[in-house]
Design an enzyme around this catalytic site. Structure first.
Site, PDB file in Angstrom:
ATOM      1  N   CYS A   8       0.842  -1.092  -0.059  1.00 31.93           N
ATOM      2  CA  CYS A   8      -0.033   0.160  -0.068  1.00 31.93           C
ATOM      3  C   CYS A   8       1.073   1.275  -0.176  1.00 31.93           C
ATOM      4  CB  CYS A   8      -0.850  -0.017   0.997  1.00 31.93           C
ATOM      5  SG  CYS A   8      -1.914  -1.183   1.665  1.00 31.93           S
ATOM      6  N   GLY A  34       0.350   0.111  -5.360  1.00 30.95           N
ATOM      7  CA  GLY A  34      -0.486  -0.477  -5.124  1.00 30.95           C
ATOM      8  C   GLY A  34      -1.572  -0.250  -6.265  1.00 30.95           C
ATOM      9  N   ASN A 108      -0.557   1.292   5.801  1.00 27.70           N
ATOM     10  CA  ASN A 108       0.412   0.553   4.883  1.00 27.70           C
ATOM     11  C   ASN A 108       1.166  -0.286   6.063  1.00 27.70           C
ATOM     12  OD1 ASN A 108       3.611   1.469   3.465  1.00 27.70           O
ATOM     13  ND2 ASN A 108       2.259  -0.185   3.114  1.00 27.70           N
ATOM     14  N   GLY A 109       1.033  -1.641   5.828  1.00 31.62           N
ATOM     15  CA  GLY A 109       1.824  -2.490   6.770  1.00 31.62           C
ATOM     16  C   GLY A 109       1.056  -3.807   6.873  1.00 31.62           C
ATOM     17  N   TYR A 248      13.344  -3.043  -4.769  1.00 29.04           N
ATOM     18  CA  TYR A 248      12.563  -2.833  -5.568  1.00 29.04           C
ATOM     19  C   TYR A 248      11.293  -2.118  -5.404  1.00 29.04           C
ATOM     20  CZ  TYR A 248       8.797  -4.679  -8.502  1.00 29.04           C
ATOM     21  OH  TYR A 248       7.737  -5.024  -9.371  1.00 29.04           O
TER      22      TYR A 248
END
Ligand code: SF4
Length: 475
Positions: A8, A34, A108-109, A248
């Site tokens: 996310c 995302g 996010n996580g 990445y």
């Protein structure tokens, strides 16, 4: 493509008359984090205005939807899914109305003890709207008996285990919070008098906001029209910044954990070249993620750099493949070799990682088909041998080719003349130029926190059932 996937991206802004439009631009810049759903929730001091849908940011929002998102504060979210299935109910920000006026959350996580907490909350009568782990934050805050916003949020976050970079809207305030280990990034920016928080600085750049600093691990910041208040309510822990952000996930133009991603990614290639002694005619990247490391490798090895594979940037997510007759169409529609550059050459191919090996095998087949004489694959990270539990979508350990095959076996499977990976020491030395502390569990198997749901049940008990806990003598 056969990659780990970031889960996310989050964005938040306070206070600006064009909050929802700036959030839209921020999400646009964070789209790489995302692509399954996106949403914006705005607040005008009285009520929430929300719009979210499945798909890409550009397809979900237009002038009319953004005009309807009124208010001077907004949060936004782009989502790839890990925990919880891919349905609109799990698209974020999640919004609930309660007696305090409501709460909107974007996360996010990944909360490794979310399942257990959810079970306890449901036993206590909570009704969940989604299967997303994020929703436990909302219910935990609602359960807290404490009065102030910061105390209720601290209560909720104390119980959670795992990774979170959160943005929230409630009670006329924007909140940003990051877990004490700082797994996922979160930055603070300034646009004149307006505060902005975002997963990466590329979102600040697009709206011409200035990068101020990272939201610190374990920090909670509460913003309103009067400015910001910073809190550090948790015990200090060692940091576990996700090293894969550099390999990445993050955009190379972003500053993540205080360092530019392109520079670090290029240094991985330089280190890889110093650990290597292959003789070759040219170095080519697997675009786009292999490009910075290939530049670093080529410059250090003194081998010419060329784009031997060209990427089609206009491939949508819903490409329809003919049912019969054409095999392995997926990679071919994205990448095409430049035969004139590759034919008869000894080629070093640089990619950032190999996950299952299926995409690498197809790419190598294309380069071989273009007439390359020798193919030497070099990977700018160590073999990925373990799954991630901290907000990254990874296959099971059994599906990771390096977890149960030797480098020689992987080399034979993908069909190269030789295969080498960057050493773990080389990776950490390159990333850790300023004394940072990283998670590298997907390479080493050394998880910084236990990934079972074995969180201290007394802590859960205290927050959810304080009276019963006291009666049981838990305090
Ligand atoms: S396990 Fe790997 S992908 Fe997950 S947080 Fe750690 S370094 Fe990042």
């Amino acid at each position: 493509m056969d990659k780990f996937h970031e889960e996310c991206g989050v964005f938040g802004i306070c206070c600006d008359g064009e909050a929802s439009k700036l959030t839209y631009l921020g999400l646009y810049a964070l789209q790489h984090r995302g692509q399954e759903s996106a949403g914006i929730v705005a607040h005008d001091g009285r009520r929430f205005y929300a719009h979210k849908a499945m798909g890409l940011v550009n397809d979900i929002f237009d002038e009319d939807t953004l005009d309807a998102l009124k208010g001077h504060m907004a949060i936004g979210h782009v989502r790839y899914s890990t925990y919880g299935s891919t349905v609109i109910e799990n698209a974020q920000p999640l919004v609930v109305n309660n007696h305090r006026g409501g709460l909107a959350v974007a996360h996010n996580g990944n909360l490794v003890n979310a399942g257990r907490i959810r079970h306890k909350l449901e036993e206590a009568g909570s009704i969940f709207q989604s299967t997303s782990d994020t929703e436990v934050v909302i219910h935990l805050m609602a359960q807290s008996k404490r009065e102030s916003l910061i105390d209720r949020l601290t209560d909720a976050l104390t119980v959670l285990k795992g990774s979170y970079s959160l943005v929230m809207l409630t009670e006329g305030k924007l909140i940003a919070a990051r877990d004490p280990r700082g797994f996922r990034p979160l930055v603070l920016g300034r646009l004149k008098d307006t505060y902005v928080v975002a997963s990466e600085t590329c979102a600040l750049d697009l709206i011409e906001a200035r990068y101020v600093r990272d939201v610190a691990p374990g920090e909670i910041i509460i913003f309103d029209e009067n400015g910001l208040q910073s809190y550090s309510p948790f015990p200090k822990e060692d940091h576990s910044f996700c090293i894969f952000e550099y390999i990445y996930f993050a955009r190379p133009d972003s500053i993540v954990f205080g360092q530019n991603v392109y520079t670090i990614r290029k240094s991985f290639g330089e280190k890889l070249a110093r650990e290597d002694d292959i003789e070759a005619d040219l170095v080519i990247p697997v675009p786009d993620s292999g490009v910075p490391a290939a530049v670093g490798y080529a410059q250090t090895a003194g081998i010419p750099f060329e784009f031997g594979l060209i990427r089609n940037h206009y491939v949508g997510r819903t490409f329809i493949e003919p049912a019969q007759g054409i095999r392995h169409f997926g990679v071919k529609i994205k990448l095409n070799p430049v035969k004139q550059e590759l034919c008869g050459k000894r080629v070093v191919v640089i990619d950032d990682s190999i996950v299952r090996g299926t995409t690498a095998k197809k790419i190598i087949g294309m380069i071989r088909g273009a007439g390359a004489k020798e193919i030497h694959m070099r990977i700018s990270s160590p073999p990925t041998t373990h799954s991630c539990y901290f907000g990254i979508d990874t296959p099971t350990r059994e599906e990771l080719i390096a977890s149960n095959h030797s480098i020689k076996e992987v080399s034979d499977f993908i069909g190269v003349d030789s295969l080498k990976y960057l050493s773990l020491k080389g990776l950490m030395d390159s990333a850790n130029q300023t004394g940072l502390s990283f998670c590298n569990a997907c390479f080493s198997g050394q998880y910084p926190i236990s990934v079972g749901e074995d969180v201290d049940s007394e802590v859960i008990q205290l927050v959810l059932f304080p009276k019963r806990s006291r009666a049981m003598g838990a305090v």
